[in-house]
Design a protein around this motif. Sequence first.
Motif, PDB file in Angstrom:
ATOM      1  N   VAL A 243      40.817   8.511  32.668  1.00 17.30           N
ATOM      2  CA  VAL A 243      42.115   8.485  32.607  1.00 17.30           C
ATOM      3  C   VAL A 243      42.592   7.723  34.062  1.00 17.30           C
ATOM      4  CG1 VAL A 243      44.401   9.698  32.998  1.00 17.30           C
ATOM      5  CG2 VAL A 243      42.419  10.500  31.399  1.00 17.30           C
ATOM      6  N   SER A 244      41.759   8.191  35.300  1.00 16.82           N
ATOM      7  CA  SER A 244      42.076   7.431  36.506  1.00 16.82           C
ATOM      8  C   SER A 244      40.876   7.447  37.178  1.00 16.82           C
ATOM      9  CB  SER A 244      43.344   8.189  37.014  1.00 16.82           C
ATOM     10  OG  SER A 244      43.198   9.345  37.279  1.00 16.82           O
ATOM     11  N   PRO A 245      40.922   6.503  38.300  1.00 18.60           N
ATOM     12  CA  PRO A 245      39.312   6.339  38.681  1.00 18.60           C
ATOM     13  C   PRO A 245      39.253   7.393  39.898  1.00 18.60           C
ATOM     14  CG  PRO A 245      40.920   4.644  39.643  1.00 18.60           C
ATOM     15  CD  PRO A 245      41.550   5.329  38.611  1.00 18.60           C
ATOM     16  N   LEU A 246      38.236   8.235  39.958  1.00 16.22           N
ATOM     17  CA  LEU A 246      37.706   8.787  41.209  1.00 16.22           C
ATOM     18  C   LEU A 246      36.684   7.983  42.161  1.00 16.22           C
ATOM     19  CD1 LEU A 246      37.107  12.273  39.251  1.00 16.22           C
ATOM     20  CD2 LEU A 246      39.174  11.598  40.622  1.00 16.22           C
ATOM     21  N   TYR A 247      36.673   8.503  43.472  1.00 16.94           N
ATOM     22  CA  TYR A 247      36.061   7.908  44.254  1.00 16.94           C
ATOM     23  C   TYR A 247      35.062   8.778  45.321  1.00 16.94           C
ATOM     24  CZ  TYR A 247      39.967   4.680  43.331  1.00 16.94           C
ATOM     25  OH  TYR A 247      40.774   4.338  42.632  1.00 16.94           O
ATOM     26  N   ASP A 248      33.928   8.186  45.792  1.00 12.66           N
ATOM     27  CA  ASP A 248      33.007   8.484  46.404  1.00 12.66           C
ATOM     28  C   ASP A 248      33.440   9.548  47.784  1.00 12.66           C
ATOM     29  OD1 ASP A 248      33.388   6.394  47.862  1.00 12.66           O
ATOM     30  OD2 ASP A 248      31.329   6.650  48.896  1.00 12.66           O
ATOM     31  N   THR A 268      37.771  16.056  34.864  1.00  7.13           N
ATOM     32  CA  THR A 268      37.743  15.964  36.300  1.00  7.13           C
ATOM     33  C   THR A 268      38.876  15.737  36.914  1.00  7.13           C
ATOM     34  OG1 THR A 268      37.120  13.769  36.081  1.00  7.13           O
ATOM     35  CG2 THR A 268      35.172  15.122  35.820  1.00  7.13           C
ATOM     36  N   ALA A 269      39.029  15.978  38.164  1.00 10.16           N
ATOM     37  CA  ALA A 269      40.012  15.616  39.107  1.00 10.16           C
ATOM     38  C   ALA A 269      39.833  16.167  40.542  1.00 10.16           C
ATOM     39  CB  ALA A 269      41.399  16.536  38.666  1.00 10.16           C
ATOM     40  N   ARG A 270      40.390  15.437  41.498  1.00  6.72           N
ATOM     41  CA  ARG A 270      40.271  15.597  42.788  1.00  6.72           C
ATOM     42  C   ARG A 270      41.262  16.772  43.080  1.00  6.72           C
ATOM     43  NH1 ARG A 270      42.912  10.683  42.940  1.00  6.72           N
ATOM     44  NH2 ARG A 270      44.889  10.564  43.914  1.00  6.72           N
ATOM     45  N   PRO A 271      41.159  17.707  44.255  1.00  6.29           N
ATOM     46  CA  PRO A 271      42.016  18.778  44.506  1.00  6.29           C
ATOM     47  C   PRO A 271      43.466  18.166  44.639  1.00  6.29           C
ATOM     48  CG  PRO A 271      40.111  19.043  45.728  1.00  6.29           C
ATOM     49  CD  PRO A 271      40.125  17.577  45.066  1.00  6.29           C
ATOM     50  N   GLY A 276      40.966  12.712  36.196  1.00  5.26           N
ATOM     51  CA  GLY A 276      40.166  11.459  36.134  1.00  5.26           C
ATOM     52  C   GLY A 276      39.479  11.174  34.916  1.00  5.26           C
ATOM     53  N   MET A 277      38.962  12.201  34.096  1.00  7.87           N
ATOM     54  CA  MET A 277      38.348  11.993  33.060  1.00  7.87           C
ATOM     55  C   MET A 277      38.655  13.188  32.094  1.00  7.87           C
ATOM     56  SD  MET A 277      34.349  11.484  31.758  1.00  7.87           S
ATOM     57  CE  MET A 277      34.516   9.626  32.091  1.00  7.87           C
ATOM     58  N   MET A 278      39.198  13.125  30.760  1.00  9.79           N
ATOM     59  CA  MET A 278      39.185  14.276  30.006  1.00  9.79           C
ATOM     60  C   MET A 278      38.017  14.191  28.953  1.00  9.79           C
ATOM     61  SD  MET A 278      43.212  13.463  28.962  1.00  9.79           S
ATOM     62  CE  MET A 278      43.454  15.254  28.256  1.00  9.79           C
ATOM     63  N   ALA A 279      37.658  15.368  28.361  1.00  7.69           N
ATOM     64  CA  ALA A 279      36.562  15.591  27.322  1.00  7.69           C
ATOM     65  C   ALA A 279      36.765  16.744  26.488  1.00  7.69           C
ATOM     66  CB  ALA A 279      35.125  15.540  28.427  1.00  7.69           C
ATOM     67  N   GLU A 280      36.172  16.623  25.428  1.00 11.64           N
ATOM     68  CA  GLU A 280      36.168  17.790  24.544  1.00 11.64           C
ATOM     69  C   GLU A 280      34.676  17.914  23.985  1.00 11.64           C
ATOM     70  OE1 GLU A 280      39.288  18.479  20.952  1.00 11.64           O
ATOM     71  OE2 GLU A 280      37.148  17.517  20.369  1.00 11.64           O
ATOM     72  N   ALA A 281      34.297  19.194  24.017  1.00  6.58           N
ATOM     73  CA  ALA A 281      32.969  19.710  23.471  1.00  6.58           C
ATOM     74  C   ALA A 281      33.116  20.608  22.252  1.00  6.58           C
ATOM     75  CB  ALA A 281      32.226  20.330  24.532  1.00  6.58           C
ATOM     76  N   ARG A 282      32.098  20.442  21.273  1.00  2.41           N
ATOM     77  CA  ARG A 282      32.646  21.208  19.866  1.00  2.41           C
ATOM     78  C   ARG A 282      31.275  21.565  19.499  1.00  2.41           C
ATOM     79  NH1 ARG A 282      37.065  21.617  16.913  1.00  2.41           N
ATOM     80  NH2 ARG A 282      38.874  20.539  17.514  1.00  2.41           N
ATOM     81  N   TRP A 283      31.124  22.797  18.727  1.00  2.26           N
ATOM     82  CA  TRP A 283      29.855  23.280  18.251  1.00  2.26           C
ATOM     83  C   TRP A 283      30.179  23.542  16.833  1.00  2.26           C
ATOM     84  CZ3 TRP A 283      31.699  24.012  23.006  1.00  2.26           C
ATOM     85  CH2 TRP A 283      30.944  23.942  24.100  1.00  2.26           C
TER      86      TRP A 283
END
Length: 284
Positions: A243-248, A268-271, A276-283
């Motif tokens: 979605v948007s970049p994250l940095y070191d 993921t996101a910075r505070p 930063g990134m969206m994800a989905e996990a499935r079982w």
Amino acid sequence: MTQAIDLALLRNWIGKEESCQDWITPTLVERFLATLRLSDCNLPDDDGAPGLIHFCLGQPAAGMDELGEDGHPAKGGFLPPVPLPRRMWAQSDIRFSGCLAIGDTIERRSRIENVEVKTGQSGPLCFVTVRHLITGQNGSSIEDRQTIVYREEGKGNALQRPLSAAARGPATVQMIPSTALLFRYSALTFNSHRIHYDREYAISVEGYPGLVIQGPLQATLLYRLARQVSGGQAPTSFKFRSVSPLYDNDTVVLHATPRDDGAVDLWTARPDGPVGMMAEARWS
């Protein structure tokens, strides 16, 4: 000035295939785990090779004289010669059938499935979708549909529209990325894109405020958080989208929210920063 995009020409690459073999060596697994043992997001992978280690397998070994200024292999060959200078991994949709084993010789078969052009805030965007099928000796396989996005040159974060702050999930892990982490992960995946390890290039040429954290690295950390939330069970499918970049120089927070249908949403996101990134996990 970037030349016009000849979509008809680029679509001639649809259906193009290539294959290669690689080996899940104990040394690769040891280095992969040593790189990713961060915070309390770590889990043992005693059921086989670690999840998403396939990002390290079958990567093209382009010679030094075949690399562009940004460190990527020159365009053309298997991938279409998109006349846009910036290239990033946009998303993946991954399905797991069994578990690859440490010591396996694997075959990776890749096929270009689609090429399309859209217009974004930064100008023209070209999306190339590649289906990778990674098969182990015991018949286990991973199907990974990856989308690569090409765009115009620009000043890194200046191309990002303002985004609202990310929500906070009930399960979180906080980490501070380091230059050594990004360098090690680039080495594991044979990724020579300079925005991940060459600070002067990332800032002065591509206009980012620091080194860019690799999308697959973020995805792997979110995958391991999904396993933690599920009690150690490996997902049968996992997809992510940048979605948007994250940095070191950012603190990074990994978030997870279990859903009523048994899936887990992750990001993921910075505070106090955007996703930063969206994800989905499935079982299933």
